[in-house]
Scaffold this active site. Structure first.
Site, PDB file in Angstrom:
ATOM      1  CE  LYS A  57      -3.768  -2.384   2.174  1.00 18.93           C
ATOM      2  NZ  LYS A  57      -4.481  -2.768   3.405  1.00 18.93           N
ATOM      3  CD  GLN A  68      -3.056  -4.370   6.455  1.00 18.86           C
ATOM      4  OE1 GLN A  68      -3.014  -3.618   5.959  1.00 18.86           O
ATOM      5  NE2 GLN A  68      -3.789  -5.575   6.206  1.00 18.86           N
ATOM      6  CG  ASP A 118      -9.190  -0.155   5.065  1.00 23.26           C
ATOM      7  OD1 ASP A 118      -9.108  -0.388   3.792  1.00 23.26           O
ATOM      8  OD2 ASP A 118      -8.698  -0.268   5.802  1.00 23.26           O
TER       9      ASP A 118
END
Ligand code: NAD
Length: 292
Positions: free
Chosen positions: A52, A96, A119
């Site tokens: 990412k 994460q 997200d």
């Protein structure tokens, strides 16, 4: 059979984003800025986060990686999130997953300001998705829609069968495929570990989205001719044919099943690369303030 090439499509999207970033900067805006929090040193999480961060660089974003110890207190993680929520320079924040067992994942998800929740996991953004309001769509389901859209796969009126009901893939994609949108407008059947006679259901699928995490679970006898298959699963298995000694397998027994398909995603190179591209797209949306 047409291969839904996620690697190529993701690269096209990244190029489009890079062009937009250049024009934003030329117009006097700052670089879009993504912050990521990584707790612990889990190998897979390290790989995902560094991919990412690398992708941010490729498209001209700024990124900040906050690393926290595996034993970090939940309260300290919450304080870190609060600090980032209040940092006006940051457009997107991801934490994460998975997190260590002593941390309540749902509490962390809800602590992220929905405005920078790129997200798309915050209940407010999931609610907006269900209501077809502007939002950040969760990245993997958004990547699936983008692939279907860019390859002009006809979805309206089709029977879409989803296998798996996780919060990050199965549940949201089932909502998205049923929405009055293109891609969308499907009649959706959501199946899971308690579903009975799964094969009877998968055999009626025009579009089959598989996200259960069991390698080569879907076999030729489980699908009908002409099906479009989106294989989300990624399982790392031992291999004596690769240099690393490992290979990645999807949830579909690709070699046999592909011959019955109109479209199919490969693993690797299908949904995986699309997920990161869509995270970048959400961060750009946040920087451009088009959602909130
Ligand atoms: P999960 O691991 O949280 O849950 C698995 C789901 O499969 C559950 O809802 C369960 O009910 C269902 N299931 C299990 N056995 C079943 C059976 N026999 N029949 C029907 N349903 C069954 O799901 P997840 O987090 O969505 O992950 C699924 C897979 O997708 C994993 O391999 C994961 O690594 C992969 N994944 C890939 C990406 C990507 O970017 N490509 C993103 C997320 C997840």
């Amino acid at each position: 059979m047409i291969l839904l090439d996620g690697r190529k499509t993701a690269n096209d999207i990244k190029e489009e984003i890079a062009v937009e970033v250049s024009s934003l900067i030329a117009a006097g805006s700052k670089k879009p800025h993504l912050a990521a929090i990584l707790v612990g040193t889990d190998g897979a999480s390290e790989t995902y986060v560094s991919a990412k961060v690398r992708a941010c660089k490729e498209v001209g974003f700024r990124s900040t990686l906050v690393r926290l110890d595996n034993k970090v207190l939940e309260s300290d993680l919450l304080s870190e999130i609060e600090e980032i929520n209040n940092n006006k320079d940051i457009d997107g924040l991801i934490v994460q997953l998975p997190l260590p067992d002593h941390i309540d994942e749902m509490k962390i998800t809800q602590a992220i300001d929905p405005i920078i929740d790129v997200d798309g996991f915050h209940p407010q953004n999931i609610g907006r998705m269900a209501l077809n309001l502007p939002t950040y769509l969760p990245a993997t389901p958004a990547g699936i829609l983008e692939l279907l859209g860019r390859y002009n796969v006809e979805t309206a009126g089709k029977h879409c069968v989803v296998i798996g009901r996780s919060h990050i893939v199965g549940s949201p994609i089932s909502i998205l495929m049923a929405r009055n949108n293109n891609p969308g407008n499907c009649t959706v059947t959501l199946t899971h570990s308690r579903t009975q006679n799964l094969k009877d259901i998968t055999k009626t699928a025009d579009i089959l989205i598989v996200a259960l995490g069991k390698s080569e679970f879907i076999t030729t006898d489980m699908v009908k001719d002409g099906v479009c298959i989106i294989d989300v699963g990624i399982t790392r298995v031992r291999s004596n044919t690769t240099k690393s000694g490992w290979k990645l397998l999807g949830d579909v027994a690709f070699e046999g099943v592909k011959n019955k398909c109109s479209f199919i995603t490969p693993v690797p190179g299908g949904v995986g690369p699309m997920t990161i591209a869509m995270l970048l797209k959400n961060t750009l949306k946040s920087a451009k303030r088009v959602v909130y």
